[in-house]
Write a protein that holds these residues in place. Structure first.
Motif, PDB file in Angstrom:
ATOM      1  N   SER A 114      31.388  37.237  45.131  1.00 49.17           N
ATOM      2  CA  SER A 114      32.228  36.120  45.548  1.00 49.17           C
ATOM      3  C   SER A 114      32.526  35.253  44.332  1.00 49.17           C
ATOM      4  O   SER A 114      31.871  35.378  43.282  1.00 49.17           O
ATOM      5  CB  SER A 114      31.506  35.285  46.610  1.00 49.17           C
ATOM      6  N   VAL A 115      33.502  34.362  44.461  1.00 47.75           N
ATOM      7  CA  VAL A 115      33.813  33.452  43.364  1.00 47.75           C
ATOM      8  C   VAL A 115      32.594  32.595  43.041  1.00 47.75           C
ATOM      9  O   VAL A 115      32.274  32.349  41.871  1.00 47.75           O
ATOM     10  CB  VAL A 115      35.020  32.558  43.722  1.00 47.75           C
ATOM     11  N   GLY A 116      31.871  32.186  44.080  1.00 47.57           N
ATOM     12  CA  GLY A 116      30.669  31.377  43.877  1.00 47.57           C
ATOM     13  C   GLY A 116      29.593  32.120  43.108  1.00 47.57           C
ATOM     14  O   GLY A 116      28.908  31.537  42.255  1.00 47.57           O
ATOM     15  N   GLU A 117      29.435  33.418  43.402  1.00 42.28           N
ATOM     16  CA  GLU A 117      28.431  34.221  42.691  1.00 42.28           C
ATOM     17  C   GLU A 117      28.803  34.415  41.224  1.00 42.28           C
ATOM     18  O   GLU A 117      27.941  34.383  40.338  1.00 42.28           O
ATOM     19  CB  GLU A 117      28.257  35.563  43.397  1.00 42.28           C
ATOM     20  N   ASP A 119      30.648  32.316  39.478  1.00 44.37           N
ATOM     21  CA  ASP A 119      30.421  31.000  38.856  1.00 44.37           C
ATOM     22  C   ASP A 119      28.943  30.795  38.541  1.00 44.37           C
ATOM     23  O   ASP A 119      28.586  30.275  37.478  1.00 44.37           O
ATOM     24  CB  ASP A 119      30.905  29.882  39.785  1.00 44.37           C
ATOM     25  N   ALA A 120      28.078  31.219  39.475  1.00 44.87           N
ATOM     26  CA  ALA A 120      26.632  31.045  39.282  1.00 44.87           C
ATOM     27  C   ALA A 120      26.123  31.899  38.125  1.00 44.87           C
ATOM     28  O   ALA A 120      25.278  31.451  37.334  1.00 44.87           O
ATOM     29  CB  ALA A 120      25.891  31.394  40.568  1.00 44.87           C
ATOM     30  N   SER A 249      35.732  42.753  41.388  1.00 44.30           N
ATOM     31  CA  SER A 249      35.916  41.403  41.927  1.00 44.30           C
ATOM     32  C   SER A 249      37.258  40.824  41.501  1.00 44.30           C
ATOM     33  O   SER A 249      37.938  40.150  42.292  1.00 44.30           O
ATOM     34  CB  SER A 249      34.771  40.495  41.456  1.00 44.30           C
ATOM     35  N   HIS A 253      39.779  39.652  44.420  1.00 48.24           N
ATOM     36  CA  HIS A 253      40.174  38.245  44.546  1.00 48.24           C
ATOM     37  C   HIS A 253      41.669  38.063  44.361  1.00 48.24           C
ATOM     38  O   HIS A 253      42.285  37.219  45.027  1.00 48.24           O
ATOM     39  CB  HIS A 253      39.386  37.394  43.540  1.00 48.24           C
TER      40      HIS A 253
END
Length: 298
Positions: A114-117, A119-120, A249, A253
């Motif tokens: 995911s975009v959040g993953e 970013d993390a 990804s 996306h």
């Protein structure tokens, strides 16, 4: 001629006539070497010109006990290519692989982040270390441009066309394409290039290579794998990921945000749109959104 001589000639054909990369040629050759080892271990004395379908069937059966159907299918494809070459060069008149069936493997949907993953993972990069800025720039480039890991490590400074908003990528078979690069990715590349890379003792022959190791040489693909796996461990990401996961990804996306498959195909450097469809993971939620947004009888 011995097996090794035929294989060397085949490798030259793949490199010169078909323009395949060194990695691809190595993969093709591995299948033949495995067949040669089987013949040696079983005391079977045949040449590439006299080996029969029955002998190859024995080999494939023995290997099928050790590898999954996908690897078996790849191996059969590699051997078919070798014997097709022998026919092309008039060494043989028949292909002993012709009636050998490839096991059905189905389509495996790639893992995505995911975009959040993403970013993390990038946020977990230690920017206080000497390699931190480089690692952040590499991850941003992998995700921002959808590159293969081999394309990332071979990226040149002379391939950067930031004013035009593109980078020139040399992909499989030395085929070149231009890929758009966003301002954020450009920013992190320039920070690394102007603040970190300039302080390295760059080895001869790597003056134009963008991403370098601490010794001033080109990074290996294995090193990129290690960097990503270490970051995944740091953030307790319970997914099996690799550099290619960033590429999957990237495509996913883009598609989910409205990009068309043809545009994604061009950016990924796929010859066939079918290959792009395999890379792009479509979940049911997104498919429902497509119907609700675009079907006339929604």
């Amino acid at each position: 001629m011995s097996w090794s001589t035929y294989v060397k000639n085949y490798q030259s054909y793949l490199r010169i006539e078909r323009g395949l990369s060194k990695n691809t040629i190595t993969n093709y050759s591995f299948d033949i070497e495995r067949l040669c080892l089987f013949l040696k271990n079983n005391h079977i004395s045949v040449s590439p010109l006299t080996i029969s379908e029955e002998t190859i069937q024995q080999f494939i059966y023995s290997v099928s006990q050790e590898v999954n159907p996908r690897s078996q299918a790849r191996m059969i494809s590699g051997l078919k290519s070798f014997f097709s070459y022998l026919i092309f060069e008039d060494y043989r008149i028949d292909n002993p692989m012709e009636l050998i069936e490839t096991p059905k493997t189905g389509r495996k949907l790639p893992d995505t982040l995911s975009v959040g993953e993403i970013d993390a993972l990038i946020a977990a990069v230690d920017l206080s270390s000497k390699e931190g800025e480089r690692n952040r720039a590499m991850l941003e480039t992998l995700y921002g441009c959808g590159l293969r890991v081999s394309e990332l490590v071979s990226l040149k400074i002379s391939d950067l066309f930031f004013e035009e908003g593109f980078v020139k990528i040399t992909g499989k078979g030395n085929k070149q394409r231009f890929v758009p690069i966003g301002s954020l990715t450009q920013k992190y590349i320039l920070i690394y290039k102007n603040s970190i890379r300039t302080n390295l003792n760059i080895k001869k022959g790597h003056e134009d290579t963008l991403f370098l190791n601490r010794r001033g040489s080109q990074l290996t693909r294995a090193m990129i794998f290690t960097i990503i796996k270490d970051l995944a461990t740091q953030i307790d990401l319970n997914k099996k990921i690799s550099p290619h996961t960033f590429r999957h990804s990237f495509a996913t996306h883009l598609l989910e945000n409205g990009a068309d498959l043809r545009s994604i195909q061009l950016m990924l450097g796929h010859e066939s749109i079918t290959t792009t469809e395999i890379y792009v993971h479509l979940d049911r939620k997104f498919l429902t959104q497509v119907i609700n947004s675009f079907h006339p009888r929604k």
